[in-house]
Motif scaffolding. Sequence first.
Motif, mmCIF file in Angstrom:
data_model
loop_
_atom_site.group_PDB
_atom_site.id
_atom_site.type_symbol
_atom_site.label_atom_id
_atom_site.label_comp_id
_atom_site.label_asym_id
_atom_site.label_seq_id
_atom_site.Cartn_x
_atom_site.Cartn_y
_atom_site.Cartn_z
ATOM 1 N N VAL A 81 0.987 -1.366 0.098
ATOM 2 C CA VAL A 81 -0.158 -0.066 -0.232
ATOM 3 C C VAL A 81 0.823 1.217 0.188
ATOM 4 N N ILE A 144 -7.068 5.207 5.910
ATOM 5 C CA ILE A 144 -6.515 3.838 5.876
ATOM 6 C C ILE A 144 -5.468 3.946 6.968
ATOM 7 N N ASP A 148 -2.559 -1.199 8.138
ATOM 8 C CA ASP A 148 -2.683 -1.395 6.588
ATOM 9 C C ASP A 148 -1.697 -0.837 5.587
ATOM 10 N N ARG A 151 0.422 -3.703 4.042
ATOM 11 C CA ARG A 151 -0.270 -4.661 3.328
ATOM 12 C C ARG A 151 -0.200 -4.893 1.990
ATOM 13 N N GLU A 155 -5.075 -7.282 -0.946
ATOM 14 C CA GLU A 155 -5.772 -7.786 0.421
ATOM 15 C C GLU A 155 -6.665 -6.748 0.755
ATOM 16 N N LEU A 156 -6.836 -5.472 0.175
ATOM 17 C CA LEU A 156 -7.809 -4.551 0.487
ATOM 18 C C LEU A 156 -9.030 -4.784 -0.084
ATOM 19 N N SER A 157 -10.241 -4.072 0.469
ATOM 20 C CA SER A 157 -11.459 -3.984 -0.077
ATOM 21 C C SER A 157 -11.480 -2.959 -1.189
ATOM 22 N N GLN A 160 -11.083 0.438 0.041
ATOM 23 C CA GLN A 160 -9.854 0.937 0.536
ATOM 24 C C GLN A 160 -8.918 1.190 -0.512
ATOM 25 N N LYS A 161 -9.262 0.491 -1.648
ATOM 26 C CA LYS A 161 -8.349 0.524 -2.665
ATOM 27 C C LYS A 161 -8.413 2.109 -3.327
#
Length: 205
Positions: A81, A144, A148, A151, A155-157, A160-161
């Motif tokens: 991220v 965020i 996170d 990460r 793996e993020l929703s 979130q992206k």
Amino acid sequence: MISTQNISLQYGKRVLFDEVNVKFTGGNCYGIIGANGAGKSTFLKILSGEISPNSGSVHIEPEKRMAVLKQNHFEYDEFQVLDTVMMGHDKLWANMKEKEALYSKPDFSEADGNRVSDLEAAFAEMDGWNAESDAAALLSGLGIVEADHYRIMGELSNQQKVRVLLAQALFGNPDILILDEPTNDLDLKTIEWLENYLLDFKNTV
Ligand SMILES: Nc1ncnc2c1ncn2[C@@H]1O[C@H](COP(=O)(O)OP(=O)(O)O)[C@@H](O)[C@H]1O
Ligand SMILES: [Mg+2]
């Protein structure tokens, strides 16, 4: 800052743009409005160079850096991220990667040393020492949480992206910032954060 000269584009028989001349000057925030399918996204893609018009050209002031909010939510899925945010500034990111490769060389030569010293100077010039903390501050502002930041994007929703990609576009204070429907998928609190951010933003949006 950025202008178009006689931009024309048609898809089949549908003429989207016919000799469009427009000038966006520094320090202003512009909005492009129009009905669904009118060509707003297409126009932004022409400005960012993602697609070419049938004729005409886009002119950007030399040395000015443009950042674009990415629409493809899967593009950075294998990256961390925090790195994804810093990738928004391609020159800084390329600098960091090249240095990393040189420093890890077992046979570091004098030429490598010279190159590294040039890279370090350019890095400092681009405010590279603050890059990670700036990227982290943007991410936190966009909701965020720190856990996170390290990460992998995949793996993020989706929600979130979108925020990470927004942080990527804002990162490093671009001279020209292009956002296509940036509030999609954002909650009210984050929309407010973005509004305040853009109110303080000194360059061209
Ligand atoms: N690659 C393409 N080929 C053909 N038609 C396209 C293409 N991209 C967009 N269009 C058409 O161009 C028009 C403008 O699309 P778009 O720029 O996405 O509109 P807006 O963002 O204003 O809703 C639409 O009618 C769309 O169907
Ligand atoms: Mg659109």
